[in-house]
Design a protein around this motif. Structure first.
Motif, short mmCIF file in Angstrom:
data_model
loop_
_atom_site.label_atom_id
_atom_site.label_comp_id
_atom_site.label_asym_id
_atom_site.label_seq_id
_atom_site.Cartn_x
_atom_site.Cartn_y
_atom_site.Cartn_z
N PRO A 285 6.89 24.32 25.64
CA PRO A 285 5.92 23.57 26.43
C PRO A 285 5.64 24.12 27.83
O PRO A 285 4.74 23.67 28.49
CB PRO A 285 6.56 22.18 26.53
CG PRO A 285 8.01 22.42 26.36
CD PRO A 285 8.14 23.61 25.44
N VAL A 286 6.40 25.09 28.30
CA VAL A 286 6.19 25.64 29.64
C VAL A 286 5.50 26.99 29.50
O VAL A 286 5.90 27.81 28.71
CB VAL A 286 7.54 25.81 30.37
CG1 VAL A 286 7.32 26.38 31.76
CG2 VAL A 286 8.28 24.49 30.45
N PHE A 287 4.45 27.23 30.27
CA PHE A 287 3.77 28.54 30.23
C PHE A 287 4.64 29.59 30.88
O PHE A 287 5.32 29.30 31.85
CB PHE A 287 2.42 28.47 30.93
CG PHE A 287 1.37 27.75 30.14
CD1 PHE A 287 0.95 28.25 28.92
CD2 PHE A 287 0.82 26.58 30.60
CE1 PHE A 287 -0.01 27.60 28.19
CE2 PHE A 287 -0.13 25.92 29.88
CZ PHE A 287 -0.56 26.43 28.66
N PRO A 288 4.63 30.85 30.47
CA PRO A 288 3.92 31.32 29.29
C PRO A 288 4.64 30.91 28.03
O PRO A 288 5.84 30.72 28.03
CB PRO A 288 3.91 32.83 29.44
CG PRO A 288 5.12 33.15 30.23
CD PRO A 288 5.33 31.95 31.15
N ALA A 289 3.91 30.81 26.95
CA ALA A 289 4.42 30.29 25.69
C ALA A 289 5.06 31.38 24.85
O ALA A 289 4.80 31.52 23.69
CB ALA A 289 3.29 29.63 24.93
N VAL A 290 5.89 32.19 25.47
CA VAL A 290 6.52 33.31 24.78
C VAL A 290 8.03 33.18 24.96
O VAL A 290 8.51 33.01 26.07
CB VAL A 290 6.04 34.66 25.36
CG1 VAL A 290 6.72 35.82 24.64
CG2 VAL A 290 4.53 34.78 25.26
N ALA A 291 8.77 33.27 23.86
CA ALA A 291 10.23 33.22 23.92
C ALA A 291 10.77 34.51 23.34
O ALA A 291 10.22 35.06 22.39
CB ALA A 291 10.76 32.04 23.13
N LEU A 292 11.84 35.00 23.93
CA LEU A 292 12.50 36.20 23.44
C LEU A 292 13.76 35.79 22.72
O LEU A 292 14.49 34.92 23.18
CB LEU A 292 12.86 37.13 24.61
CG LEU A 292 11.69 37.60 25.45
CD1 LEU A 292 12.17 38.51 26.55
CD2 LEU A 292 10.66 38.29 24.59
N ALA A 293 14.03 36.41 21.60
CA ALA A 293 15.20 36.05 20.81
C ALA A 293 16.08 37.27 20.62
O ALA A 293 15.61 38.33 20.26
CB ALA A 293 14.78 35.50 19.45
N GLU A 294 17.37 37.11 20.92
CA GLU A 294 18.35 38.12 20.55
C GLU A 294 18.71 37.81 19.11
O GLU A 294 19.07 36.69 18.79
CB GLU A 294 19.62 37.99 21.41
CG GLU A 294 19.40 38.27 22.87
CD GLU A 294 19.29 39.75 23.16
OE1 GLU A 294 19.50 40.58 22.26
OE2 GLU A 294 18.97 40.08 24.31
N VAL A 295 18.59 38.76 18.22
CA VAL A 295 18.78 38.49 16.80
C VAL A 295 20.06 39.14 16.32
O VAL A 295 20.32 40.31 16.56
CB VAL A 295 17.57 39.02 15.99
CG1 VAL A 295 17.77 38.78 14.51
CG2 VAL A 295 16.30 38.35 16.47
N LYS A 296 20.90 38.35 15.65
CA LYS A 296 22.13 38.86 15.05
C LYS A 296 21.77 39.73 13.85
O LYS A 296 20.69 39.58 13.28
CB LYS A 296 23.00 37.70 14.57
CG LYS A 296 23.54 36.82 15.65
CD LYS A 296 24.36 35.72 15.02
CE LYS A 296 24.90 34.76 16.04
NZ LYS A 296 25.66 33.68 15.42
N PRO A 297 22.67 40.59 13.40
CA PRO A 297 22.39 41.38 12.19
C PRO A 297 22.01 40.53 10.99
O PRO A 297 21.27 40.95 10.13
CB PRO A 297 23.70 42.13 11.95
CG PRO A 297 24.35 42.20 13.28
CD PRO A 297 23.94 40.94 14.00
N SER A 298 22.49 39.29 10.94
CA SER A 298 22.16 38.41 9.82
C SER A 298 20.71 37.93 9.88
O SER A 298 20.20 37.37 8.93
CB SER A 298 23.08 37.19 9.83
OG SER A 298 22.81 36.40 10.97
N GLY A 299 20.05 38.16 11.03
CA GLY A 299 18.66 37.75 11.19
C GLY A 299 18.50 36.37 11.81
O GLY A 299 17.39 35.92 12.00
#
Length: 189
Positions: free
Chosen positions: A154-168
């Motif tokens: 809900p807060v601009f900018p509407a972009v989130a970064l995700a650290e992804v585990k090897p499992s996805g």
């Protein structure tokens, strides 16, 4: 000196910011962060060239006009420009840091500008075709995330970064407004 250029195009040949749909893949051309890295002391000759002589992806943009649901050039950095696309489309985006094709630091890839690569959204069913089109014009195209419902961020900018585990599975999500990336001190570019 200020220059303003105006032009026009047939509507069928336009890629607008406002067409991204929930479930679309977010894809970027080339690599990100090289132009910003080219400003730093000790930058490689390739990074300096990216800063001084960027290559806009005009041919790829033309080739993707009938396939991309939305798009924007990355002149102000992925975080800011993808935020513009999300706002225009009324959606959010979740980006995997591990998927970013980088030619600079992680922070430069996310927030550095002047790469002039393209950020495109494509239906998952069209992903293979999009990569084939990019290959035909000799430009790498990488899937880096997905368009999500706007109300998730809900807060601009509407972009989130995700650290992804090897499992996805998403291990950590950070909103860009409060982001500190691991390979550079906070506030540094």
């Amino acid at each position: 000196l200020t220059i303003t250029a105006l032009g026009g195009a047939a509507p069928a040949r336009l890629i607008r910011r406002s067409g991204a749909r929930v479930g679309d893949l977010v894809m970027v051309s080339g690599t990100l962060g090289g132009a910003a890295a080219g400003l730093r002391r000790g930058a490689s000759p390739a990074q300096v060239r990216r800063q001084q002589r960027p290559t806009p992806r005009v041919e790829l943009g033309r080739a993707m006009a009938s396939l991309a649901t939305a798009g924007i050039d990355l002149s102000d950095g992925l975080a800011q420009d993808l935020g513009h696309l999300c706002r225009a489309s009324g959606v959010g985006a979740e980006i995997s840091l591990k998927q970013l094709p980088r030619s600079g630091t992680l922070l430069a890839a996310v927030s550095g500008g002047e790469d002039y690569e393209l950020c495109l959204t494509v239906s998952p069913r069209d992903a293979k075709r999009a990569i084939a089109i990019a290959r035909k014009v000799s430009v790498p195209l990488t899937s880096i995330g997905q368009i999500v419902r706007r109300d998730l961020w809900p807060v601009f900018p509407a972009v989130a970064l995700a650290e992804v585990k090897p499992s996805g599975t998403a291990q950590e999500k950070r909103h860009l407004a409060h982001m500190e990336l691991p390979d550079m001190p906070a506030g540094a570019l």
